[in-house]
Design a protein around this motif. Sequence first.
Motif, mmCIF file in Angstrom:
data_model
loop_
_atom_site.group_PDB
_atom_site.id
_atom_site.type_symbol
_atom_site.label_atom_id
_atom_site.label_comp_id
_atom_site.label_asym_id
_atom_site.label_seq_id
_atom_site.Cartn_x
_atom_site.Cartn_y
_atom_site.Cartn_z
ATOM 1 N N ALA A 290 36.738 56.404 23.697
ATOM 2 C CA ALA A 290 36.625 54.986 24.054
ATOM 3 C C ALA A 290 38.001 54.362 24.235
ATOM 4 C CB ALA A 290 35.830 54.236 22.988
ATOM 5 N N GLY A 291 38.942 54.720 23.346
ATOM 6 C CA GLY A 291 40.287 54.201 23.486
ATOM 7 C C GLY A 291 40.962 54.695 24.752
ATOM 8 N N ALA A 292 40.841 55.996 25.029
ATOM 9 C CA ALA A 292 41.464 56.569 26.222
ATOM 10 C C ALA A 292 40.845 55.997 27.503
ATOM 11 C CB ALA A 292 41.327 58.091 26.204
ATOM 12 N N PHE A 293 39.509 55.857 27.512
ATOM 13 C CA PHE A 293 38.840 55.315 28.698
ATOM 14 C C PHE A 293 39.228 53.858 28.930
ATOM 15 C CE2 PHE A 293 35.022 53.389 30.764
ATOM 16 C CZ PHE A 293 35.127 54.069 31.971
ATOM 17 N N LEU A 294 39.352 53.095 27.842
ATOM 18 C CA LEU A 294 39.786 51.711 28.000
ATOM 19 C C LEU A 294 41.196 51.652 28.579
ATOM 20 C CD1 LEU A 294 39.518 48.699 27.745
ATOM 21 C CD2 LEU A 294 40.111 48.869 25.313
ATOM 22 N N GLY A 295 42.041 52.611 28.224
ATOM 23 C CA GLY A 295 43.380 52.636 28.801
ATOM 24 C C GLY A 295 43.350 52.767 30.308
ATOM 25 N N VAL A 296 42.456 53.611 30.814
ATOM 26 C CA VAL A 296 42.298 53.758 32.264
ATOM 27 C C VAL A 296 41.804 52.455 32.878
ATOM 28 C CG1 VAL A 296 41.045 54.968 34.086
ATOM 29 C CG2 VAL A 296 41.868 56.237 32.090
ATOM 30 N N CYS A 297 40.756 51.897 32.276
ATOM 31 C CA CYS A 297 40.155 50.668 32.808
ATOM 32 C C CYS A 297 41.120 49.488 32.741
ATOM 33 C CB CYS A 297 38.882 50.336 32.020
ATOM 34 S SG CYS A 297 37.533 51.521 32.242
ATOM 35 N N ALA A 298 41.769 49.329 31.593
ATOM 36 C CA ALA A 298 42.669 48.195 31.418
ATOM 37 C C ALA A 298 43.878 48.288 32.345
ATOM 38 C CB ALA A 298 43.124 48.120 29.962
ATOM 39 N N GLY A 299 44.368 49.506 32.576
ATOM 40 C CA GLY A 299 45.498 49.666 33.476
ATOM 41 C C GLY A 299 45.181 49.144 34.865
ATOM 42 N N ILE A 300 43.979 49.452 35.347
ATOM 43 C CA ILE A 300 43.572 49.006 36.681
ATOM 44 C C ILE A 300 43.283 47.507 36.684
ATOM 45 C CG2 ILE A 300 41.787 49.264 38.446
ATOM 46 C CD1 ILE A 300 41.541 52.207 37.546
ATOM 47 N N LEU A 301 42.580 47.024 35.653
ATOM 48 C CA LEU A 301 42.253 45.591 35.583
ATOM 49 C C LEU A 301 43.510 44.731 35.567
ATOM 50 C CD1 LEU A 301 39.570 43.803 33.490
ATOM 51 C CD2 LEU A 301 41.928 43.063 33.267
ATOM 52 N N TRP A 302 44.482 45.089 34.723
ATOM 53 C CA TRP A 302 45.665 44.247 34.592
ATOM 54 C C TRP A 302 46.568 44.335 35.807
ATOM 55 C CZ3 TRP A 302 46.292 40.219 31.757
ATOM 56 C CH2 TRP A 302 45.577 40.078 30.562
ATOM 57 N N ALA A 303 46.566 45.458 36.493
ATOM 58 C CA ALA A 303 47.340 45.540 37.733
ATOM 59 C C ALA A 303 46.744 44.607 38.786
ATOM 60 C CB ALA A 303 47.373 46.972 38.247
ATOM 61 N N ALA A 304 45.406 44.599 38.879
ATOM 62 C CA ALA A 304 44.744 43.709 39.835
ATOM 63 C C ALA A 304 44.977 42.253 39.453
ATOM 64 C CB ALA A 304 43.243 44.016 39.875
ATOM 65 N N GLN A 305 44.892 41.961 38.159
ATOM 66 C CA GLN A 305 45.158 40.596 37.692
ATOM 67 C C GLN A 305 46.593 40.190 38.039
ATOM 68 O OE1 GLN A 305 47.409 40.045 34.962
ATOM 69 N NE2 GLN A 305 47.194 37.825 35.027
ATOM 70 N N GLY A 306 47.526 41.112 37.876
ATOM 71 C CA GLY A 306 48.916 40.805 38.174
ATOM 72 C C GLY A 306 49.150 40.504 39.638
ATOM 73 N N VAL A 307 48.438 41.225 40.515
ATOM 74 C CA VAL A 307 48.544 40.944 41.951
ATOM 75 C C VAL A 307 48.107 39.512 42.235
ATOM 76 C CG1 VAL A 307 47.634 41.522 44.227
ATOM 77 C CG2 VAL A 307 48.229 43.344 42.637
ATOM 78 N N ILE A 308 46.998 39.117 41.645
ATOM 79 C CA ILE A 308 46.499 37.753 41.838
ATOM 80 C C ILE A 308 47.495 36.741 41.291
ATOM 81 C CG2 ILE A 308 44.687 36.140 41.125
ATOM 82 C CD1 ILE A 308 42.724 38.486 41.197
ATOM 83 N N MET A 309 48.050 37.057 40.125
ATOM 84 C CA MET A 309 48.928 36.114 39.441
ATOM 85 C C MET A 309 50.219 35.850 40.194
ATOM 86 S SD MET A 309 49.202 34.272 36.763
ATOM 87 C CE MET A 309 47.805 35.003 35.953
ATOM 88 N N VAL A 310 50.846 36.905 40.696
ATOM 89 C CA VAL A 310 52.187 36.728 41.244
ATOM 90 C C VAL A 310 52.240 36.659 42.766
ATOM 91 C CG1 VAL A 310 53.285 37.792 39.244
ATOM 92 C CG2 VAL A 310 52.671 39.217 41.174
ATOM 93 N N SER A 311 51.153 36.999 43.454
ATOM 94 C CA SER A 311 51.219 36.971 44.923
ATOM 95 C C SER A 311 50.290 35.944 45.558
ATOM 96 C CB SER A 311 50.899 38.357 45.498
ATOM 97 O OG SER A 311 49.563 38.725 45.240
ATOM 98 N N TYR A 312 49.252 35.481 44.860
ATOM 99 C CA TYR A 312 48.349 34.497 45.452
ATOM 100 C C TYR A 312 48.970 33.099 45.562
ATOM 101 C CZ TYR A 312 44.136 37.505 45.435
ATOM 102 O OH TYR A 312 43.207 38.491 45.672
ATOM 103 N N PRO A 313 49.634 32.598 44.516
ATOM 104 C CA PRO A 313 50.192 31.243 44.619
ATOM 105 C C PRO A 313 51.376 31.192 45.575
ATOM 106 C CG PRO A 313 50.040 31.989 42.322
ATOM 107 C CD PRO A 313 49.868 33.189 43.196
ATOM 108 N N THR A 314 51.716 29.979 46.017
ATOM 109 C CA THR A 314 52.955 29.783 46.765
ATOM 110 C C THR A 314 54.119 29.885 45.781
ATOM 111 O OG1 THR A 314 52.934 27.384 46.429
ATOM 112 C CG2 THR A 314 51.775 28.234 48.367
ATOM 113 N N GLU A 315 55.336 29.930 46.316
ATOM 114 C CA GLU A 315 56.497 30.059 45.430
ATOM 115 C C GLU A 315 56.593 28.899 44.448
ATOM 116 O OE1 GLU A 315 59.946 30.559 47.904
ATOM 117 O OE2 GLU A 315 59.782 32.736 47.836
ATOM 118 N N ALA A 316 56.151 27.717 44.856
ATOM 119 C CA ALA A 316 56.265 26.534 44.005
ATOM 120 C C ALA A 316 55.178 26.446 42.948
ATOM 121 C CB ALA A 316 56.230 25.272 44.873
ATOM 122 N N GLN A 317 54.184 27.342 43.003
ATOM 123 C CA GLN A 317 53.041 27.242 42.102
ATOM 124 C C GLN A 317 52.953 28.369 41.086
ATOM 125 O OE1 GLN A 317 50.003 27.431 45.130
ATOM 126 N NE2 GLN A 317 49.747 25.199 45.198
#
Length: 499
Positions: A147-174
């Motif tokens: 369960a721990g190892a599988f969560l590592g796989v899942c969390a790695g993908i989830l947080w990478a996708a979240q990071g894309v949204i976080m740093v590339s969706y807003p404009t530079e001022a936002q």
Amino acid sequence: MADKTVADPVAAEAYPDKGTSELVINESWTPDLLPSGWMYTRHGKFPWYASPAVQLGLVAFVCFLCPGMFNALGGLGGGGKTDATLADNMNTALYSTFAVVGFLAGTIVNRLGVRVSIGFGGLGYCIYAGSLLASVHHNVPGFNIFAGAFLGVCAGILWAAQGVIMVSYPTEAQKGRYWAWFWGIFNIGGCIGSLIPLGQNIHVTTASTVSDGTYIAFIVLMCAGAVLALSLVDADKIIRSDGTRVVLMKNPSWKSELIGLWTCIKAEPYIILLFPMMWSSNWFYTYQENAINAAYFDTRTRALNDFLYWFAQICAASVIGPLLDNDKIRRTVRARVMYVTLVVLTAVIYGAGYAWQKKYTRETVGAETFVPWDWTTSGFVGPMFLYFFYGAYDAVWQGSMYWTMGALSNSGRRTANYVGFYKGLQSAGAAVMWSLDSNKLSFKSEWISNIALLLGSLVVAGPLILIRIKDHVSLEDDLADVDETIADVVPTILASEKA
């Protein structure tokens, strides 16, 4: 549709065609003139569904229900169990796989899209909490480690996708504000999650494993988060508030994405200086959760400290996000102020942490005569505020990391790779620290490793933060790592941008 077709610098997409890539010039849009379809229909002042604000809100609630609840469970120390050994081993497996997947997660997200990536990522959290519940009634170490190892796989993908949204969706001022909104909503999950064991163990004044009902509540909420992820839309459908889209590779091949990891570093070699900060960014959780909260306090007080920790994150995020976006101050100046603030906060907060840590050792709290502290114990206010400020510091550190990566590029493709590096190194560091704690490293040594890594990583990252962050990222810089086969059309896009 706009009256004319222009080269939208952030809407440019590369489509493979018979083994080559082609950069396509799209229609430009304005907030008042959007494509047709329900995704772009406005309802009063409420933004369209495929807008950064709505999509960020949705992914924040997914993280509220999945990693937010995971944080609340982990914040109790030992995964809610009296003996932290099992949770240490599970988290070592978790962050080991997270580290490996994290490096490739940006590539996976670019290939699969954010919706599928986050939906899949949410599944691992449910299984992780379910395995802890199973361990209360049966000895299932194999299932727990899986369960721990599988969560590592899942969390790695989830947080990478979240990071894309976080740093590339807003404009530079936002970017700072969007991070603050996300971090606040996400950590409300940690707050509410910590109230579950607090309410169910309100009368428990001894150290003990949390009840079955606590684990069941976490499982239900995590499953709801995985389902909610299906309501997201992929990045190629997003139109920002200024009418631009996100730089993406349309239907990239696995080969082009793996090569992209190298070209990303080649385009911005200074990103390597940020790697020690990435490594350090989850290192301190083990010390705070196990060496302080789980080691010294009873069940209900651990839950209270857990709540205060995540509440502090919300408070700090609501301050640091808008400050990083203060357009009255040049971005280069904000970067320098941020850097000095991180150095000062690290020295002050962890210096205060030593004043508490020198009062006890792993051996003294493990003795049969030791009585865990309750919130009614005289002197509790001091460590309570220390734990609060540890939480606030975490938010400032993570917010500064996301803002720095966002300040280096507006490209969804490149920031996906940045976030992949970030989550991979972050998790590798965490895996090492969980393993050291499992092997009973002294609490004082854990504290020393915290302050040494944090201050040392800031020294290394100084040239990048102080020199490489610019007031504006030009399109030419964002296209520095495009495939050579499309390089011949880049001048056309640059000329259109200047026009």
